[in-house]
Design an enzyme around this catalytic site. Structure first.
Site, PDB file in Angstrom:
ATOM      1  N   ASP A  84       4.433 -11.736 -52.434  1.00  0.00           N
ATOM      2  CA  ASP A  84       4.261 -10.353 -53.309  1.00  0.00           C
ATOM      3  C   ASP A  84       4.810 -10.427 -54.682  1.00  0.00           C
ATOM      4  O   ASP A  84       5.328 -11.610 -54.990  1.00  0.00           O
ATOM      5  CB  ASP A  84       5.081  -9.420 -52.501  1.00  0.00           C
ATOM      6  CG  ASP A  84       4.925  -7.892 -53.121  1.00  0.00           C
ATOM      7  OD1 ASP A  84       3.784  -7.623 -53.684  1.00  0.00           O
ATOM      8  OD2 ASP A  84       5.774  -7.225 -53.145  1.00  0.00           O
ATOM      9  N   SER A  85       4.447  -9.624 -55.512  1.00  0.00           N
ATOM     10  CA  SER A  85       5.192  -9.342 -56.890  1.00  0.00           C
ATOM     11  C   SER A  85       6.784  -9.419 -56.691  1.00  0.00           C
ATOM     12  O   SER A  85       7.548  -9.513 -57.452  1.00  0.00           O
ATOM     13  CB  SER A  85       4.562  -8.453 -57.666  1.00  0.00           C
ATOM     14  OG  SER A  85       4.954  -7.140 -57.029  1.00  0.00           O
ATOM     15  N   TYR A  87       2.667  -6.066 -60.676  1.00  0.00           N
ATOM     16  CA  TYR A  87       1.552  -6.651 -60.850  1.00  0.00           C
ATOM     17  C   TYR A  87       0.599  -5.489 -61.217  1.00  0.00           C
ATOM     18  O   TYR A  87      -0.681  -5.659 -61.644  1.00  0.00           O
ATOM     19  CB  TYR A  87       1.075  -7.313 -59.394  1.00  0.00           C
ATOM     20  CG  TYR A  87       1.420  -8.768 -59.372  1.00  0.00           C
ATOM     21  CD1 TYR A  87       2.203  -9.282 -60.299  1.00  0.00           C
ATOM     22  CD2 TYR A  87       1.185  -9.351 -58.162  1.00  0.00           C
ATOM     23  CE1 TYR A  87       2.833 -10.711 -59.811  1.00  0.00           C
ATOM     24  CE2 TYR A  87       1.452 -10.454 -58.089  1.00  0.00           C
ATOM     25  CZ  TYR A  87       2.036 -11.509 -58.739  1.00  0.00           C
ATOM     26  OH  TYR A  87       2.601 -12.730 -58.589  1.00  0.00           O
ATOM     27  N   GLY A  88       0.819  -4.241 -60.845  1.00  0.00           N
ATOM     28  CA  GLY A  88      -0.129  -3.093 -60.538  1.00  0.00           C
ATOM     29  C   GLY A  88      -0.751  -2.754 -61.861  1.00  0.00           C
ATOM     30  O   GLY A  88      -1.860  -2.251 -62.123  1.00  0.00           O
ATOM     31  N   CYS A 113       0.377  -8.172 -50.640  1.00  0.00           N
ATOM     32  CA  CYS A 113       0.446  -7.389 -51.887  1.00  0.00           C
ATOM     33  C   CYS A 113      -0.819  -6.837 -51.986  1.00  0.00           C
ATOM     34  O   CYS A 113      -1.898  -7.823 -52.040  1.00  0.00           O
ATOM     35  CB  CYS A 113       0.766  -8.231 -52.957  1.00  0.00           C
ATOM     36  SG  CYS A 113       0.576  -7.801 -54.522  1.00  0.00           S
ATOM     37  N   ASN A 114      -1.098  -5.680 -51.998  1.00  0.00           N
ATOM     38  CA  ASN A 114      -2.631  -5.212 -52.089  1.00  0.00           C
ATOM     39  C   ASN A 114      -3.236  -5.586 -53.441  1.00  0.00           C
ATOM     40  O   ASN A 114      -4.388  -5.706 -53.544  1.00  0.00           O
ATOM     41  CB  ASN A 114      -2.652  -3.501 -52.108  1.00  0.00           C
ATOM     42  CG  ASN A 114      -2.302  -2.888 -50.599  1.00  0.00           C
ATOM     43  OD1 ASN A 114      -1.240  -3.112 -50.089  1.00  0.00           O
ATOM     44  ND2 ASN A 114      -3.266  -2.544 -49.975  1.00  0.00           N
ATOM     45  N   THR A 115      -2.223  -5.400 -54.529  1.00  0.00           N
ATOM     46  CA  THR A 115      -2.632  -5.976 -56.046  1.00  0.00           C
ATOM     47  C   THR A 115      -3.311  -7.353 -55.670  1.00  0.00           C
ATOM     48  O   THR A 115      -4.440  -7.578 -56.364  1.00  0.00           O
ATOM     49  CB  THR A 115      -1.840  -5.642 -56.730  1.00  0.00           C
ATOM     50  OG1 THR A 115      -1.310  -4.268 -56.721  1.00  0.00           O
ATOM     51  CG2 THR A 115      -2.319  -5.887 -58.474  1.00  0.00           C
ATOM     52  N   GLU A 169      12.065  -1.515 -56.255  1.00  0.00           N
ATOM     53  CA  GLU A 169      12.603  -3.079 -56.828  1.00  0.00           C
ATOM     54  C   GLU A 169      14.073  -2.621 -56.990  1.00  0.00           C
ATOM     55  O   GLU A 169      15.041  -3.675 -56.944  1.00  0.00           O
ATOM     56  CB  GLU A 169      11.841  -3.466 -57.795  1.00  0.00           C
ATOM     57  CG  GLU A 169      10.428  -4.084 -57.647  1.00  0.00           C
ATOM     58  CD  GLU A 169      10.772  -5.356 -56.822  1.00  0.00           C
ATOM     59  OE1 GLU A 169      11.459  -6.099 -57.327  1.00  0.00           O
ATOM     60  OE2 GLU A 169       9.741  -5.553 -56.045  1.00  0.00           O
ATOM     61  N   CYS A 172      -0.139   0.257 -51.189  1.00  0.00           N
ATOM     62  CA  CYS A 172       0.680  -0.813 -51.921  1.00  0.00           C
ATOM     63  C   CYS A 172       2.091  -1.196 -51.054  1.00  0.00           C
ATOM     64  O   CYS A 172       2.538  -0.204 -50.349  1.00  0.00           O
ATOM     65  CB  CYS A 172       1.327  -0.418 -53.173  1.00  0.00           C
ATOM     66  SG  CYS A 172       2.599  -0.822 -54.001  1.00  0.00           S
ATOM     67  N   THR A 173       2.455  -2.517 -50.753  1.00  0.00           N
ATOM     68  CA  THR A 173       3.168  -2.939 -49.707  1.00  0.00           C
ATOM     69  C   THR A 173       4.625  -2.371 -50.116  1.00  0.00           C
ATOM     70  O   THR A 173       5.513  -2.560 -49.099  1.00  0.00           O
ATOM     71  CB  THR A 173       3.240  -4.356 -49.680  1.00  0.00           C
ATOM     72  OG1 THR A 173       3.289  -5.269 -50.785  1.00  0.00           O
ATOM     73  CG2 THR A 173       2.013  -4.882 -48.983  1.00  0.00           C
ATOM     74  N   HIS A 174       4.909  -1.888 -51.428  1.00  0.00           N
ATOM     75  CA  HIS A 174       6.373  -1.435 -51.863  1.00  0.00           C
ATOM     76  C   HIS A 174       6.570  -0.081 -51.294  1.00  0.00           C
ATOM     77  O   HIS A 174       7.752   0.185 -50.839  1.00  0.00           O
ATOM     78  CB  HIS A 174       6.284  -1.382 -53.221  1.00  0.00           C
ATOM     79  CG  HIS A 174       6.683  -2.600 -53.922  1.00  0.00           C
ATOM     80  ND1 HIS A 174       5.999  -3.446 -54.151  1.00  0.00           N
ATOM     81  CD2 HIS A 174       8.065  -2.908 -54.439  1.00  0.00           C
ATOM     82  CE1 HIS A 174       6.473  -4.418 -55.041  1.00  0.00           C
ATOM     83  NE2 HIS A 174       7.698  -4.229 -55.246  1.00  0.00           N
TER      84      HIS A 174
END
Ligand code: DGL
Length: 275
Positions: free
Chosen positions: A11-12, A43-44, A74-76, A153, A185-187
Site C-alpha cells: 500500500d502507499s 497515492y490518491g 490499496c484501491n488507488t 498515517e 480506500c484501505t486507510h
C-alpha cells in the site's frame, strides 16, 4: 515459489494494514511481507501512470523476495495497476481492491449508497466499471475525504480534525438518505468508529478486506499453494518512509509490535537501505 513462500502485500502506507489483519485472520499460517511506500503517500492525488510505476517496482521487489501471491492492498494502486500487473506477471496470483458497490447495491434499503475513496480511484476505469455493472437503479454518491489519508498515517483515527473531515464528507450524503457506506480506500476502515458515530448505527459500513482475504485463500487453494504448516505465520515489514514512525504505529493499528526495515527509492528502483 512454493507453499512456504510468503504473501506479498503493499500500500502507499498503513492503509493496507486493514487488509493485512483480514489476511492474517483468514490465513493464519501464511508468512507475509508488507511494504508501505510511505515515501510517496498519498497515492490518491497522483496520476494513475505514476502510481502504476510505483506499483510495478514494488511488485518486482516483493516477487524477488519470494512472494507467491500479491495483495494490492490499496484501491488507488488497484485502479492504476492491477490489470497491468496481472498481464505482466501471469504466473503470480493477484488480489486487489475494488469499491464494494455490488454488496452495497444489493443490500441498500434507501437506494442511496456512498463511496469514500481517493480522487485517483474515482478516475480509474475499475470504479466506472463497478458502478456500471452493479449500481443499476441505485444512486451512488462519492466523497474523497481530503486530508483523511494523512490523518490515518499520523495515527489520528478519531481526533477533532479527523472528525471534521469526515463530517464534511458524510453530512451531504446523510442528507440525501445514504444507508450504506463503502470504504473505497484501505486507510478508511481505521476511521470506522468515528464514521459510525457520525453516520449513526442505522448506516451499514462495508470494509471489503475480509472478502479480499477469502479470495486470496481461494486462489492459493486452487494453485495448491496454501502453507500446510500448523504454526502461526510471521510478518515482515518494509517502509520507504521512516521505519521508527511505522514501528510506533503498528501496535495501535495491528494490536502488536513488529520491527520495520527501511527500503529506499533510488531512481525508479527500490533497494534495502544500508542504514
Ligand atoms: N490506501 C490507499 C487506497 O486504498 C491509498 C491512499 C493514498 O495513498 O492516497 O486508495
Amino acid at each position: 515459489m512454493d507453499t512456504t513462500s510468503p504473501l506479498g502485500v503493499f500500500d502507499s502506507g498503513v492503509g493496507g494494514l486493514s487488509v493485512l489483519r483480514a489476511l492474517r485472520a483468514e490465513l493464519p499460517h501464511e508468512d507475509v511481507i508488507y511494504l508501505a511506500d510511505q515515501a510517496h503517500v498519498p497515492y490518491g492525488s497522483r496520476s494513475l501512470e505514476e502510481v502504476r510505476a510505483f506499483s510495478g517496482e514494488i511488485t518486482r521487489f516483493l516477487i524477488a523476495r519470494g512472494a507467491k501471491l500479491i495483495a494490492v492492498a490499496c484501491n488507488t494502486a488497484s485502479a492504476a495497476a492491477l490489470h497491468w500487473l496481472r498481464q505482466r506477471y501471469p504466473e503470480i496470483p493477484f488480489v486487489g481492491m475494488e469499491p464494494a458497490v455490488k454488496p452495497a447495491a444489493e443490500t441498500t434499503r434507501s437506494g442511496v449508497v456512498g463511496v469514500l475513496a481517493t480522487p485517483a480511484t474515482f478516475q480509474g476505469e475499475l470504479y466506472a466499471s463497478v458502478v456500471e455493472r452493479f449500481a443499476r437503479g441505485v444512486t451512488v454518491l462519492q466523497a474523497t475525504c481530503p486530508g483523511l489519508v494523512g490523518q490515518i498515517e499520523a495515527g489520528e483515527l478519531d481526533s477533532e480534525r479527523t472528525r471534521r473531515i469526515l463530517e464534511r464528507a458524510l453530512e451531504p450524503m446523510l442528507e440525501r438518505g445514504v444507508d450504506t457506506l463503502v470504504m473505497g480506500c484501505t486507510h478508511f476502515p481505521f476511521a470506522i468508529p468515528a464514521i459510525q458515530r457520525i453516520a449513526g448505527s442505522g448506516v451499514r459500513v462495508i470494509d471489503p478486506a475480509p472478502a479480499v482475504a477469502r479470495q486470496a485463500g481461494r486462489l492459493l487453494a486452487a494453485r495448491g499453494l496454501l502453507n500446510p504448516s500448523g504454526a502461526p505465520g510471521a510478518v515482515g515489514f518494509y517502509t520507504s518512509g521512516e521505519s521508527s514512525q511505522l514501528e510506533a504505529l503498528l501496535p495501535r493499528l495491528l494490536g502488536e509490535p513488529h520491527p520495520v526495515e527501511s527500503v529506499a527509492w533510488q531512481g525508479n528502483a527500490l533497494r534495502i537501505s544500508s542504514t
